[in-house]
Structure formats: C-alpha cells, structure tokens
Design a protein around this motif. Structure first.
Motif, PDB file in Angstrom:
ATOM      1  N   THR A  23       0.805  -1.224   0.000  1.00 16.65           N
ATOM      2  CA  THR A  23       0.000   0.000   0.000  1.00 16.65           C
ATOM      3  C   THR A  23       0.837   1.273   0.000  1.00 16.65           C
ATOM      4  OG1 THR A  23      -0.153   0.151   2.414  1.00 16.65           O
ATOM      5  CG2 THR A  23      -1.848  -1.162   1.275  1.00 16.65           C
ATOM      6  N   HIS A  24       2.137   1.125   0.144  1.00 14.40           N
ATOM      7  CA  HIS A  24       3.051   2.274   0.216  1.00 14.40           C
ATOM      8  C   HIS A  24       2.666   3.218   1.354  1.00 14.40           C
ATOM      9  CE1 HIS A  24       5.024   1.059  -3.461  1.00 14.40           C
ATOM     10  NE2 HIS A  24       3.819   0.809  -3.933  1.00 14.40           N
ATOM     11  N   THR A  25       2.209   2.618   2.462  1.00 21.64           N
ATOM     12  CA  THR A  25       1.834   3.375   3.641  1.00 21.64           C
ATOM     13  C   THR A  25       2.800   3.037   4.769  1.00 21.64           C
ATOM     14  OG1 THR A  25      -0.481   3.271   2.980  1.00 21.64           O
ATOM     15  CG2 THR A  25      -0.030   3.851   5.271  1.00 21.64           C
ATOM     16  N   PRO A  26       3.547   4.006   5.276  1.00 27.55           N
ATOM     17  CA  PRO A  26       4.468   3.710   6.382  1.00 27.55           C
ATOM     18  C   PRO A  26       3.703   3.352   7.650  1.00 27.55           C
ATOM     19  CG  PRO A  26       4.467   6.048   5.880  1.00 27.55           C
ATOM     20  CD  PRO A  26       3.583   5.400   4.880  1.00 27.55           C
ATOM     21  N   LEU A  27       4.358   2.609   8.502  1.00 31.97           N
ATOM     22  CA  LEU A  27       3.780   2.164   9.765  1.00 31.97           C
ATOM     23  C   LEU A  27       4.695   2.596  10.900  1.00 31.97           C
ATOM     24  CD1 LEU A  27       1.718   0.346  11.334  1.00 31.97           C
ATOM     25  CD2 LEU A  27       3.367  -1.518  11.001  1.00 31.97           C
ATOM     26  N   LYS A  28       4.146   3.303  11.880  1.00 37.13           N
ATOM     27  CA  LYS A  28       4.916   3.734  13.048  1.00 37.13           C
ATOM     28  C   LYS A  28       4.775   2.667  14.134  1.00 37.13           C
ATOM     29  CE  LYS A  28       5.439   7.572  16.278  1.00 37.13           C
ATOM     30  NZ  LYS A  28       4.902   8.897  16.631  1.00 37.13           N
ATOM     31  N   VAL A  29       5.903   2.195  14.634  1.00 36.94           N
ATOM     32  CA  VAL A  29       5.915   1.173  15.678  1.00 36.94           C
ATOM     33  C   VAL A  29       6.471   1.806  16.950  1.00 36.94           C
ATOM     34  CG1 VAL A  29       6.728  -1.126  16.347  1.00 36.94           C
ATOM     35  CG2 VAL A  29       6.308  -0.604  13.922  1.00 36.94           C
ATOM     36  N   THR A  30       5.683   1.740  18.015  1.00 37.99           N
ATOM     37  CA  THR A  30       6.089   2.367  19.280  1.00 37.99           C
ATOM     38  C   THR A  30       6.622   1.321  20.240  1.00 37.99           C
ATOM     39  OG1 THR A  30       3.839   2.183  20.152  1.00 37.99           O
ATOM     40  CG2 THR A  30       4.427   4.239  19.063  1.00 37.99           C
ATOM     41  N   ARG A  31       7.654   1.711  20.960  1.00 37.96           N
ATOM     42  CA  ARG A  31       8.243   0.840  21.977  1.00 37.96           C
ATOM     43  C   ARG A  31       7.960   1.441  23.335  1.00 37.96           C
ATOM     44  NH1 ARG A  31      14.280  -0.021  19.957  1.00 37.96           N
ATOM     45  NH2 ARG A  31      14.443   1.543  21.562  1.00 37.96           N
ATOM     46  N   ARG A  32       7.720   0.592  24.288  1.00 33.44           N
ATOM     47  CA  ARG A  32       7.342   1.049  25.622  1.00 33.44           C
ATOM     48  C   ARG A  32       8.427   1.924  26.264  1.00 33.44           C
ATOM     49  NH1 ARG A  32       5.258  -3.398  29.590  1.00 33.44           N
ATOM     50  NH2 ARG A  32       3.800  -3.471  27.876  1.00 33.44           N
ATOM     51  N   ALA A  33       9.660   1.528  26.141  1.00 34.73           N
ATOM     52  CA  ALA A  33      10.731   2.252  26.841  1.00 34.73           C
ATOM     53  C   ALA A  33      11.779   2.775  25.863  1.00 34.73           C
ATOM     54  CB  ALA A  33      11.381   1.343  27.870  1.00 34.73           C
ATOM     55  N   GLY A  34      11.329   3.327  24.752  1.00 31.85           N
ATOM     56  CA  GLY A  34      12.326   3.823  23.806  1.00 31.85           C
ATOM     57  C   GLY A  34      11.687   4.554  22.654  1.00 31.85           C
ATOM     58  N   GLU A  35      12.532   4.878  21.715  1.00 39.44           N
ATOM     59  CA  GLU A  35      12.092   5.614  20.537  1.00 39.44           C
ATOM     60  C   GLU A  35      11.228   4.739  19.639  1.00 39.44           C
ATOM     61  OE1 GLU A  35      12.730   8.837  19.649  1.00 39.44           O
ATOM     62  OE2 GLU A  35      13.624   9.099  21.620  1.00 39.44           O
TER      63      GLU A  35
END
Length: 92
Positions: A23-35
């Motif tokens: 889909t050419h859609t970026p995905l943001k992945v969040t980490r609990r204790a970091g960037e």
C-alpha cells in the motif's frame, strides 16, 4: 500513519510488512521504553531520500523555480513534434 505497539508488530510482522510494501503506507511502531521507528518499503525510502536531496539542494531548487517562471510566461524551449513523440513513445 497507522501506529502499533512493538508487541503487536512482532506478532503480525509478515502482515504489517506486506501492507507497508503493497500500500506504500508507512507504519509507526512504538516501543514502551524507547524511541519509535517506522517501517516502509525500500522503494518508498529511496523516493523520500531523492526528494530530500532535491529539496536540500539550493541550486536544483533555483533551477526548478526558474523553469516554473519560464513556463508561466509561456517562454522557453518547446520540443518539436518528433521530439515529443520520442519522449512519450507514442509513435515510431
């Protein structure tokens, strides 16, 4: 941009990667204790890098501005019909 936790990303890695690529859609992945980090297709990454290069190059940006001004005035080089056919691949 969709955001998911790193745990959800890990559990569904293949599906998320396939979605980002197809889909050419970026995905943001969040980490609990970091960037956080972003997953995107290599083609999209390269396109973004090329865009950044142009935007950061003042000489190229000036050439684009000059070309746009010339176009607005209806001036500048006009390719012949043969050259347009060669560029577009319509004939020949």
């Amino acid at each position: 941009m969709e955001t998911v936790s790193v745990n959800r990303f890990r559990e569904n890695l293949k599906a998320f990667v396939e979605e980002a690529v197809s889909t050419h859609t970026p995905l943001k992945v969040t980490r609990r204790a970091g960037e956080a980090f972003v997953v995107m297709s290599a083609d999209d990454w390269e396109r973004e890098q090329e865009t950044l290069y142009v935007l950061q190059n003042s000489s190229l940006m000036q050439q684009i501005a000059d070309s746009a001004a010339t176009h607005r005035k209806g001036e500048g080089y006009r390719p012949t019909e043969g050259e347009m056919d060669e560029i577009t691949g319509i004939r020949g």
